[in-house]
Design a protein around this motif. Structure first.
Motif, short mmCIF file in Angstrom:
data_model
loop_
_atom_site.label_atom_id
_atom_site.label_comp_id
_atom_site.label_asym_id
_atom_site.label_seq_id
_atom_site.Cartn_x
_atom_site.Cartn_y
_atom_site.Cartn_z
N CYS A 29 0.69 -1.20 -0.07
CA CYS A 29 -0.03 0.14 0.02
C CYS A 29 1.07 1.44 -0.10
CB CYS A 29 -0.82 -0.03 1.39
SG CYS A 29 -0.15 0.57 2.77
N PRO A 30 0.39 2.44 -0.08
CA PRO A 30 1.27 3.58 -0.12
C PRO A 30 1.86 3.96 1.01
CG PRO A 30 -0.87 4.20 -0.98
CD PRO A 30 -1.05 2.94 -0.39
N TYR A 31 1.39 3.28 2.29
CA TYR A 31 1.99 3.89 3.54
C TYR A 31 3.06 3.28 4.18
CZ TYR A 31 -2.83 5.29 3.11
OH TYR A 31 -4.14 5.95 2.66
N LYS A 33 6.92 2.15 4.40
CA LYS A 33 8.15 2.51 3.67
C LYS A 33 9.40 1.92 4.34
CE LYS A 33 6.23 5.31 0.61
NZ LYS A 33 6.01 4.99 -0.93
N THR A 34 10.62 1.74 3.88
CA THR A 34 11.45 1.36 4.33
C THR A 34 12.96 2.23 4.15
OG1 THR A 34 13.33 -0.47 4.50
CG2 THR A 34 12.12 -0.23 2.33
N TRP A 35 13.32 2.59 5.11
CA TRP A 35 14.58 3.62 4.73
C TRP A 35 15.43 3.46 5.76
CZ3 TRP A 35 17.03 6.58 1.86
CH2 TRP A 35 17.96 7.92 2.33
N ARG A 36 16.92 3.05 5.44
CA ARG A 36 17.99 2.90 6.20
C ARG A 36 17.68 1.90 7.26
NH1 ARG A 36 19.99 7.50 9.01
NH2 ARG A 36 22.17 6.36 9.05
N LYS A 38 15.06 0.55 8.54
CA LYS A 38 13.78 0.92 9.47
C LYS A 38 12.65 0.92 8.61
CE LYS A 38 15.60 2.37 13.76
NZ LYS A 38 15.69 0.97 14.57
N THR A 39 11.65 0.35 9.12
CA THR A 39 10.56 0.34 8.34
C THR A 39 9.40 1.32 9.12
OG1 THR A 39 10.55 -2.08 8.00
CG2 THR A 39 8.28 -0.88 7.53
N ALA A 40 8.82 2.35 8.17
CA ALA A 40 7.84 3.14 8.84
C ALA A 40 6.60 3.16 8.09
CB ALA A 40 8.49 4.65 8.66
N LEU A 42 3.33 5.79 7.13
CA LEU A 42 3.29 7.19 6.86
C LEU A 42 2.20 7.66 7.42
CD1 LEU A 42 4.79 7.58 3.27
CD2 LEU A 42 6.01 7.58 5.48
N PHE A 43 0.93 6.79 7.26
CA PHE A 43 -0.46 7.70 7.80
C PHE A 43 -1.38 6.60 8.06
CE2 PHE A 43 0.95 10.67 4.32
CZ PHE A 43 0.61 11.92 5.09
N PRO A 44 -2.13 6.80 9.19
CA PRO A 44 -2.86 5.56 9.69
C PRO A 44 -3.90 4.95 8.58
CG PRO A 44 -3.49 7.81 10.74
CD PRO A 44 -2.38 8.19 9.51
N ARG A 215 21.49 0.97 11.29
CA ARG A 215 21.96 2.36 11.57
C ARG A 215 22.95 2.28 12.62
NH1 ARG A 215 16.35 6.06 11.20
NH2 ARG A 215 15.75 5.31 9.35
N HIS B 400 6.37 15.55 6.21
CA HIS B 400 5.82 14.67 6.80
C HIS B 400 6.39 13.12 6.62
CE1 HIS B 400 2.74 11.44 7.39
NE2 HIS B 400 2.57 12.04 8.63
N ASN B 401 6.60 12.84 5.26
CA ASN B 401 6.75 11.53 4.97
C ASN B 401 8.20 11.10 5.40
OD1 ASN B 401 4.36 11.13 4.07
ND2 ASN B 401 4.60 10.76 2.00
N GLU B 404 8.53 10.51 8.93
CA GLU B 404 8.19 9.23 9.15
C GLU B 404 9.24 8.21 8.93
OE1 GLU B 404 5.42 8.21 11.25
OE2 GLU B 404 4.96 10.49 11.47
N MET B 405 9.63 8.27 7.68
CA MET B 405 10.57 7.31 7.10
C MET B 405 12.10 7.24 7.92
SD MET B 405 9.92 7.70 3.26
CE MET B 405 11.14 6.72 2.43
N ASN B 407 12.18 7.89 10.90
CA ASN B 407 12.05 7.03 12.01
C ASN B 407 12.73 7.26 13.19
OD1 ASN B 407 10.70 4.64 13.24
ND2 ASN B 407 10.73 3.65 11.13
N GLY B 593 -4.79 2.65 -1.02
CA GLY B 593 -4.23 2.47 0.10
C GLY B 593 -5.05 2.06 1.11
N ILE B 601 -6.35 11.78 2.51
CA ILE B 601 -5.14 12.17 3.21
C ILE B 601 -4.51 13.39 2.50
CG2 ILE B 601 -2.79 11.39 3.74
CD1 ILE B 601 -4.55 9.42 4.92
N PRO B 634 -1.18 6.20 -6.05
CA PRO B 634 -0.40 5.19 -6.32
C PRO B 634 -0.97 4.23 -7.43
CG PRO B 634 -1.60 5.49 -4.01
CD PRO B 634 -2.11 6.29 -5.00
#
Lengths: 371, 644
Positions: A29-31, A33-36, A38-40, A42-44, A215, B400-401, B404-405, B407, B593, B601, B634
């Motif tokens: 889904c669009p929410y 994401k993975t970066w360095r 860690k998984t996050a 973005l929106f509920p 990290r 924002h994104n 969050e990423m 983290n 989504g 959103i 998306p």
């Protein structure tokens, strides 16, 4: 198997540091994401059930149910999991030497699978700088670019999800034990979708004792060495007890005791050392450099080994019993340690509506703990 | 050409309060006007800028209110009448200089016009400028209607010259932004000559040096000037009384509350029982005038907005006068009859009067109120939101994104501008602090030093382009020098957008529209020693990648300039960059989504949710053609085509 939604995944896994960053929830889904490393999210999201939760190897994994679905047999808690045979292997003469790490068995198997069209694409783990990233590869010649251990948790499964989203089936994937658990869950259609078809044609598992927090590891290394100069890394078999970094100007050795504090905490809850849900699992052959230990688990895995051997991409030998016994002991110890940690963190077989990370029959828990 | 200079003496014109103030300054022969944009004050400087040529006037949008006041004071020192304009909290910024200016004194008339915002309709505070007049001991005038807004400005210039000190004329939103009839007076000749005489006797107010030293001596002189002002206040034609000779209740009020009080008395039919004293010279109060009216009754209601100022002053005076006028009963804010926050209105004043007179008064009938509430519930929710095509929506989407990423529970220290809205869902609730101009960068500078105490959260600050010059610069210099670890994101939309595109030092024009040297924000930041990157916020992918890298980079001061012109900017002439198209067969609707990513959103007003069809739609009338939604969809259902 209890499947909940994105909010439960955030509460039970992301916020509790159970997330290993395997990528199973990314690109669905669009929410997520993975970066360095860690998984996050973005929106509920308010969906009560989602694939993100269903695939997660740290949220409500019912090992007995999974074993029944993948192996058509109960989960018995045996140290090395369901398997047909254990052999020794290394890359055969068709594989270019030097392009892979250790025995080269994984590179050989993936190369053969791609060349023969057993799979159309394979999700591997590449590096961007030092950070492991998911990479989908369709050309067998590119497989070696992703060879070699990364030591850090990798979001490999993000590439699987992306490929499935693009309509690909007949996918291969190479990953650690937790990732093979996630892949197994993907294959069992946990959301009971009507138009479901198993997208995974080959799952190659990697033996794994732990992975490092991406990290913290990079921060640790950056204090010692120019990160850009690192070409490879390896943890040689015991009793070496070191981490070896290969750089442009030579090798750097770091005692394992120094990096133990930056092992991802979630790895201490993992009961699986040998990727028990893969078609074939590959690890090092202790005491015999340049060779791998290979656990053949499924028909598909056995056929691939045969093909690779026949085409001279792989060379195999029988595995000495004492080595199997040694591996089995190590795997059993990891299982028992993990169960104790799961119980201490109140994550095993929770009752009264409380969510668990892992479920298995109580008699199996007792069997594992007794050793 | 503007009516402000075309209107003949004696003719009547419908003017906004701020235009009336500008006309008053023109009639007073003002030659220099400086200010910093801020609602509800901005139209005063704008109106004067439009006529600066024919009226031989120098007008500037200064970098901030303190500098504006210094610019205006320089003119006064050199013999030119000057005006200084700002919103209420601008006075806070200028107050350090104002304190010293009140000590040194002025020469040619200098009038300071703060426009307060009771109820904070366009502010992050409902601060008050009145208290500053008392704090720095300068006269305070408060016009009660539009005619007075013009006439009292002229009077204030004369007063300033009589006492050789600045005079504050305070306006409020309902005076500045409402309109009323104003009869014009004469415009004086426009020639003027500036010369700063500084070599006469040191203490000579017109020939010596302009200093607040020797402090005690000058301070005493300043207080004597204030006494002169009080004697002029006693005779001021602008303080008026309506009502019976001996009313049952005396209402004392000022500013916009004059209008509310008049209406409230009329609403309740109390004209024969209540007296209304409309004060315009509110600090220091003229004691003889006050004694005259306080003596006529035993009950006094003070009507003013926000916290008590007039009420306290009247009470102090009444206590001093008690031996002659007797003991009074006071009504107002102390007894809770009137609120100490928010704006007043005729209903609130009528409610207070009704309680004093024990009358049954219902400003809104209960049945009507119930009906109104019922209807209001049916109206669609209308969040405060960024305009369609606003670069800030795209910027905060990425910020924002990225946080969050990243983290690490990073956060954004907000600042003052349209982008303050990012505290709301429109900006994905990204702002976690919001205070004064420049405070975002200052707070971040502080947060960025807390690593030593185990704080690993990235501190990000945002700033508008105008805000950057106004007050962010010192904070940024501080952050660099203190080796703080922060990321400043300058949301450069090419103008002071929120207040109406006034130019600032980063723009190539001045207040009068003439070419002016443009100061490049990125170069300034680089010169300070920050690591600077620049992106177009509409390029979501590149901006995201850049900001992720900046946050992961080694500690230090990093600046990301996100440059994209405001969607409403006159320079854009409402031209769309892209024609947007949405393919309904691709749109996933409620399955996107976890449900309608673009309308739930992202929420650009140019995107509508068609519930019946279960798809999103583009509202071609509202869509500004920025193209960003094509990047966030998306499913790839939204496409953009460049407009030729």
């Amino acid at each position: 198997m209890h499947v909940f939604g994105s909010n439960e995944l955030v509460e039970d896994v992301l916020k509790t540091d159970l997330c290993v960053g395997c990528g199973a929830c990314v690109n669905l889904c669009p929410y997520y994401k993975t970066w360095r490393g860690k998984t996050a999210r973005l929106f509920p999201c308010d969906l009560p059930r989602g694939r993100c939760h269903a695939y997660c190897p740290k949220a409500e994994v019912d090992l007995d149910e999974l074993s029944r679905k993948i192996w058509q047999t109960t989960y018995d808690g045996s140290p090395l999991g369901n398997h047909r045979k254990i052999i020794a292997a290394r890359a055969g003469e068709k594989m270019l030497p030097g392009a892979f790490q250790a025995g080269g068995t994984v590179s050989a198997l993936v190369t053969v699978a791609l060349r023969n069209g057993l799979i159309d694409a394979v999700a591997l783990t590449d590096r961007q700088g030092l950070t492991p990233v998911a990479r989908l590869i369709t050309d067998w010649r590119e497989v070696v670019n992703c060879a070699g251990t990364k030591l850090m948790a990798a979001p490999t499964l993000a590439a699987v999800n992306e490929a499935v989203g693009q309509g690909r089936r007949r996918l291969g994937v190479v990953g650690t034990a937790c990732q093979m658990t996630a892949v197994a869950q993907m294959r069992t259609n946990p959301l009971e979708e009507e138009d479901f078809s198993d997208p995974i044609a080959l799952a190659v598992g990697l033996f794994c004792n732990w992975s490092l927090d991406t990290r913290q590891f990079q921060q640790f290394l950056s204090a010692k060495i120019d990160l850009a100069a690192i070409r490879g890394m390896d943890v040689p078999p015991p009793p070496a007890d070191i981490l070896v970094l290969t750089t442009d100007t030579g090798t750097v050795e770091i005692p394992l005791s120094q990096i133990k504090p930056i092992i991802a905490q979630t790895c201490f809850t993992c009961p699986d050392m040998t990727a028990e849900f893969a078609d074939v699992s590959v690890g090092m052959f202790e005491g015999r450099p340049g060779w791998n230990t290979v656990i053949v688990r499924s028909d598909k895995g056995a056929e691939l080994i045969e093909k690779a051997r026949g085409e001279k991409y792989l060379e195999t030998e029988a595995m000495p019993e004492e080595n199997i016994a040694h591996l089995s002991r190590a795997a059993a110890e990891k299982k028992a340690r993990a169960l104790r940690m799961l119980m201490r963190r109140n994550l095993l077989n929770n009752k009264n509506g409380r969510h668990a990370a892992v479920r298995m029959p109580t008699e199996i828990v007792e069997r594992i703990l007794k050793g | 050409m503007s009516i402000l200079i075309e209107g003949k003496s004696g003719t009547r014109h419908l003017l906004m309060g701020n235009e009336a103030i500008a006309r008053g300054a023109l009639e007073a022969g003002v030659h220099v006007a400086a200010g910093y944009p801020g609602t509800p004050s901005s139209e005063i400087i704008e109106s004067l800028a439009k006529v600066c040529g024919p009226r031989n006037l120098y007008v500037e949008w200064s970098v901030n209110e303190k500098v504006a006041m210094e610019v205006a004071a320089a003119a006064s020192f050199a013999g030119l009448r000057s005006l200084c304009v700002m919103k209420q909290n601008g006075v806070n910024v200028a107050s350090d200089f104002l304190l010293h200016l009140a000590g040194s004194g002025t020469r040619a008339g200098m009038v300071i016009v703060p426009c307060d915002d009771p109820g904070a309709l366009s502010s992050a505070n409902e601060g008050e400028s009145r208290h500053f007049a008392r704090l720095v001991e300068i006269p305070l005038l408060e016009p009660g209607d539009f005619q007075q807004a013009k006439d009292m400005i002229k009077w204030a210039f004369a007063l300033s010259e009589q006492i050789r000190n600045p005079v504050m004329v305070r306006s409020v939103t309902r005076l500045s932004h409402a309109s009323g009839n104003v009869v014009f007076g004469d415009l004086p000749a426009v020639d003027a000559e500036a010369y700063f005489k500084h070599d006469g006797p040191a203490l000579d107010p017109l020939q010596g040096v302009m200093l607040s030293y020797p402090v005690a001596l000058k301070h005493r002189g300043q207080q004597e000037k204030l006494q002169q002002a009080v004697s002029l206040f006693e005779q001021s034609p602008f303080n008026t009384y309506e009502g019976p000779e001996n009313p049952e209740l005396l209402v004392i009020t000022s500013s916009a509350c004059c209008l509310y009080s008049t209406e409230a008395i009329h609403l309740l039919g109390l004209e024969e029982r209540v007296g209304l004293l409309k004060l315009t010279t509110t600090w220091p109060l003229p004691p003889q005038l006050m004694e005259n009216y306080l003596a006529r009754t035993d009950k006094i209601l003070v009507v003013e907005e926000v916290i008590r100022f007039l009420e306290n002053e009247v009470k102090v005076l009444a206590a001093e006068l008690a031996p002659r006028i007797g003991i009074k009963t006071f009504f107002g804010k102390k007894d809770g009859l009137l609120p100490t926050v928010g704006e007043l209105n005729p209903d609130l004043v009528a409610g207070a009067l009704a309680r004093i007179f024990k009358m049954d008064y219902e400003p809104v009938a209960a049945t009507y109120a119930a009906q109104a509430a019922e209807m209001a519930a049916k109206a669609p929710g209308r969040d405060l939101t960024f305009c369609p095509g606003c670069p800030h929506r795209a910027s905060f989407w990425t910020i924002h994104n990225v946080l969050e990423m990243d983290n690490r529970q990073g956060f954004v220290c907000g600042d003052i501008g349209c982008y303050s809205l990012a505290m709301l869902p429109s900006g994905f609730s990204t702002l976690k602090t919001l205070h004064a101009m420049g405070s975002g960068a200052g707070l971040a500078s502080g947060f960025g030093k807390l690593k030593a105490f185990g704080m690993d959260q990235p501190a990000v600050a945002v700033s508008g382009d105008s805000t950057f010059f106004h007050a962010v610069l010192p904070a940024l210099v501080n952050a660099v020098h203190q080796q703080s670890d922060i990321t400043l994101i300058v949301l450069d939309n090419s103008g002071t957008a929120m207040t109406g595109f006034q130019p600032h030092p980063g723009r190539p024009v001045d207040a009068a529209g003439n070419p002016a040297p443009q100061i490049d924000i990125a170069s300034v930041c680089e010169a300070i020693g920050a690591r600077v990157r620049t992106c177009d916020p509409f390029d979501l992918e590149r901006t995201e990648r850049t900001l992720l890298e900046m946050l992961a980079d080694t500690p230090g001061v990093k600046v990301l300039v996100l440059k994209q012109i405001c969607a409403l900017s006159p320079e854009k002439k409402a031209k769309k960059m892209f024609e947007m198209r949405l393919d309904e067969s691709i749109c996933l609707g409620e399955n996107c989504g976890c449900n309608r990513l673009c309308t739930r959103i992202f929420k650009c007003p140019g995107l509508n949710w068609d519930a019946a069809a279960g798809v999103a739609r583009i509202d071609e009338v509202i869509c500004a053609g920025c193209g960003v939604c094509a990047s966030i969809c998306p499913a790839g259902a939204i496409s953009k085509k460049e407009v030729a």
